[in-house]
Design a protein around this motif. Structure first.
Motif, mmCIF file in Angstrom:
data_model
loop_
_atom_site.group_PDB
_atom_site.id
_atom_site.type_symbol
_atom_site.label_atom_id
_atom_site.label_comp_id
_atom_site.label_asym_id
_atom_site.label_seq_id
_atom_site.Cartn_x
_atom_site.Cartn_y
_atom_site.Cartn_z
ATOM 1 N N LEU A 106 20.731 74.256 44.712
ATOM 2 C CA LEU A 106 20.342 73.939 43.326
ATOM 3 C C LEU A 106 19.457 75.027 42.751
ATOM 4 O O LEU A 106 18.776 75.738 43.481
ATOM 5 C CB LEU A 106 19.603 72.599 43.255
ATOM 6 C CG LEU A 106 18.294 72.466 44.031
ATOM 7 C CD1 LEU A 106 17.291 71.662 43.225
ATOM 8 C CD2 LEU A 106 18.567 71.807 45.367
ATOM 9 N N GLN A 107 19.540 75.116 41.427
ATOM 10 C CA GLN A 107 18.609 75.989 40.716
ATOM 11 C C GLN A 107 17.782 75.137 39.770
ATOM 12 O O GLN A 107 16.676 74.737 40.098
ATOM 13 C CB GLN A 107 19.373 77.128 40.035
ATOM 14 C CG GLN A 107 19.909 78.099 41.103
ATOM 15 C CD GLN A 107 20.753 79.210 40.537
ATOM 16 O OE1 GLN A 107 20.676 79.557 39.361
ATOM 17 N NE2 GLN A 107 21.579 79.804 41.386
ATOM 18 N N CYS A 143 28.131 72.177 37.348
ATOM 19 C CA CYS A 143 26.863 72.867 37.553
ATOM 20 C C CYS A 143 26.861 74.117 36.698
ATOM 21 O O CYS A 143 27.790 74.919 36.760
ATOM 22 C CB CYS A 143 26.682 73.246 39.022
ATOM 23 S SG CYS A 143 25.159 74.181 39.269
ATOM 24 N N THR A 146 24.530 77.367 39.565
ATOM 25 C CA THR A 146 24.715 77.967 40.902
ATOM 26 C C THR A 146 26.017 78.716 41.084
ATOM 27 O O THR A 146 26.148 79.473 42.038
ATOM 28 C CB THR A 146 24.704 76.876 41.982
ATOM 29 O OG1 THR A 146 25.844 76.021 41.755
ATOM 30 C CG2 THR A 146 23.444 76.049 41.952
#
Ligand SMILES: Cc1cc2nc3c(=O)[nH]c(=O)nc-3n(C[C@H](O)[C@H](O)[C@H](O)COP(=O)(O)OP(=O)(O)OC[C@H]3O[C@@H](n4cnc5c(N)ncnc54)[C@H](O)[C@@H]3O)c2cc1C
Ligand code: FES
Ligand code: FES
Lengths: 166, 284
Positions: A106-107, A143, A146
């Motif tokens: 995750l970011q 997402c 990422t």
């Protein structure tokens, strides 16, 4: 048993959420995601697109992952729901959470709760998924950060952890 | 986004559901909700009441016994999990595995998809190729509708507003029967830009009967009769398959911002050839 409620009237529902029986008085048009976030204060389930596309709102409903922005709260009456808040047990992260931690899955973290719920449901069915199978299983989870690469590695790592502990 | 207010009914039986539909002309039935709830959130649909079919067990399930009967409320996930749907029903798994994503497949139902008749839904073409029929029940009782007569136009079927679709039946067919489905999925939505389903009866290397249907390209799922004719009675060699694929193009085709009419026409032909080859490969 059949049930009818009309107009602005509300219905009393009971839902098992993360192992606890909870009750709420809801309008039929209330969405499951708002029951979880607004009535129960479980804000780990996110609202992203609000148009059934992105998977930020994914929770587990009676053993299957669903987009909680596309299910009515009244439809969860009598059901069992698991959200991201219910994944860790006794202070110990779920192996999929461990995997995301270890492999930088995750970011910003916005997609992560839904992503983790989807990945955990995959591993429940398929303890040793291929890269293609992982990609197929998280198709409903977008997402923006990422590029998915580390997410796939996180799920593979979680699968390893779960096989080791099995 | 929130739907506008509505009354909520959760019948426990088909009879109760039919009575509720009769008594509430402005109601809609709720199946998987994966077309209806998004439309309600956008206020494109504002039914006064919802009749939720999810607690009617009689509407779920798959029985295979010569012919196959599938309850309207059977989800895509249940279709995928059913090991009985191999052989000539492989087309069902081909298509179900690529509807939307895992979460759409967990909720979306075969009956909902057919009743909704989205011009870009996968299963409308599949049930046409399989020569299926559907059973509907309304105030006047039950009737069956052949898939060939079911799709009328964009989002429009031969079902009457007060009818409930209860099951889909795929008749038994004699001989060596093979099927396949392929689509070019829209890269964002996953819906078919073009999808082709085929069911072929083989006698050795000869195609003795063919049913081929397209979705996504036309205002409703449609049989590709010219392609069927080009195949039927022929030994399915490369030249014959190419001829059938070329014949598939002769249709009124819609274009949009993602795929022009010309591009869709091309996809119809390419996918028709691909699906025929895939089906035939399954005969051996
Ligand atoms: C993100 C996303 C991606 C998708 N991708 C695809 C895709 O790739 N391919 C595809 O084909 N579809 C796709 N869909 C649509 C999905 O398959 C829907 O679930 C389906 O079109 C409708 O089925 P449902 O059970 O959800 O019906 P609902 O949404 O509950 O109902 C749809 C309509 O049909 C009526 N109806 C439902 N059941 C009956 C019945 N038994 N009798 C009479 N009327 C009935 C309802 O009143 C309503 O008007 C996608 C949806 C989403 C949200
Ligand atoms: S918020 Fe539910 S799918 Fe995006
Ligand atoms: S980590 Fe930011 S959206 Fe996935």
């Amino acid at each position: 048993m059949s049930t009818t409620i009309t107009g602005p009237t509300t219905l009393r529902i009971t839902v098992s959420v993360n192992g606890t029986q909870r009750q709420a008085e809801v309008e039929p048009r209330l969405l499951l995601v708002h029951l979880l976030r607004d009535s129960f204060g479980l804000t780990g389930t996110h609202v992203g697109c609000d148009t059934s596309q992105c998977g930020a709102c994914v929770v587990n409903l009676d053993g299957q992952t669903v987009k909680s922005c596309t299910v009515l709260a009244v439809q969860a009456d009598g059901a069992t729901v698991t959200t991201i808040e219910g994944m860790a047990r006794d202070g110990k992260l779920h192996p999929v959470q461990e995997g995301f931690w270890a492999k930088h899955g995750l970011q910003c973290g916005f997609c992560t709760p839904g992503m983790i719920l989807s990945a955990a449901a995959l591993l429940e069915k398929n303890p040793d998924p291929s890269e293609d199978e992982i990609e197929h299983a998280i198709e409903g989870n977008f997402c923006r950060c990422t590029g998915y690469h580390n997410i796939v590695r996180s799920v593979q790592h979680a699968a390893e952890l779960m096989r080791r502990d099995a | 986004m929130f739907p506008s207010s509505f009354a909520y009914h959760r019948p426990a039986s088909v009879e109760e559901a039919v009575a509720l539909i009769g008594a509430n002309p402005d109601a809609k039935v709720l199946a998987g909700g994966h077309s209806l709830i998004p439309a309600m959130k956008l206020r494109l649909a504002m039914p006064e009441a919802l009749i939720d079919l999810n607690r009617i067990d009689a509407l779920r399930g798959i029985s295979v016994n010569g012919e196959v009967t599938i309850g309207a409320m059977t989800t895509y996930a249940q279709l995928l999990d059913d090991a009985g749907l191999g052989g000539r029903f492989t087309v069902i798994h081909d298509a179900a595995d690529h509807v939307g994503d895992v979460q759409v497949r967990a909720r979306g139902t075969l009956g909902g998809s057919i009743a909704h008749a989205d011009p870009a839904s996968d299963f409308t073409a599949v049930i046409l190729a399989l020569g299926a029929r559907v059973t509907a029940i309304g105030p006047e009782g039950e009737r069956t509708i052949e898939a060939d007569d079911l799709f009328v136009d964009l989002f429009t079927t031969a079902l009457r507003p007060d009818e409930l679709l209860t099951r889909i039946t795929i008749p038994a067919v004699a001989g060596t029967v093979v099927t396949a489905y392929a689509k070019h999925a829209h890269p964002a939505s996953g819906y078919p830009v073009v999808g082709i389903a085929a069911m072929l009866t083989m006698e050795g290397s000869t195609v003795s009967a063919a049913r081929i249907a397209v979705t996504g390209a036309t205002s409703k799922a449609t049989r590709l009769t010219a392609a069927e004719t080009a195949l039927t009675g022929q030994a399915a060699d490369a030249a014959v398959i190419d001829r059938a694929a070329a014949a598939a193009e002769g249709l009124e085709i819609n274009g949009d911002a993602y795929a022009s009419e010309e591009y869709r026409r091309h996809l119809v032909s390419v996918l028709t050839g691909r699906v025929i080859r895939q089906a035939i490969a399954r005969a051996t």
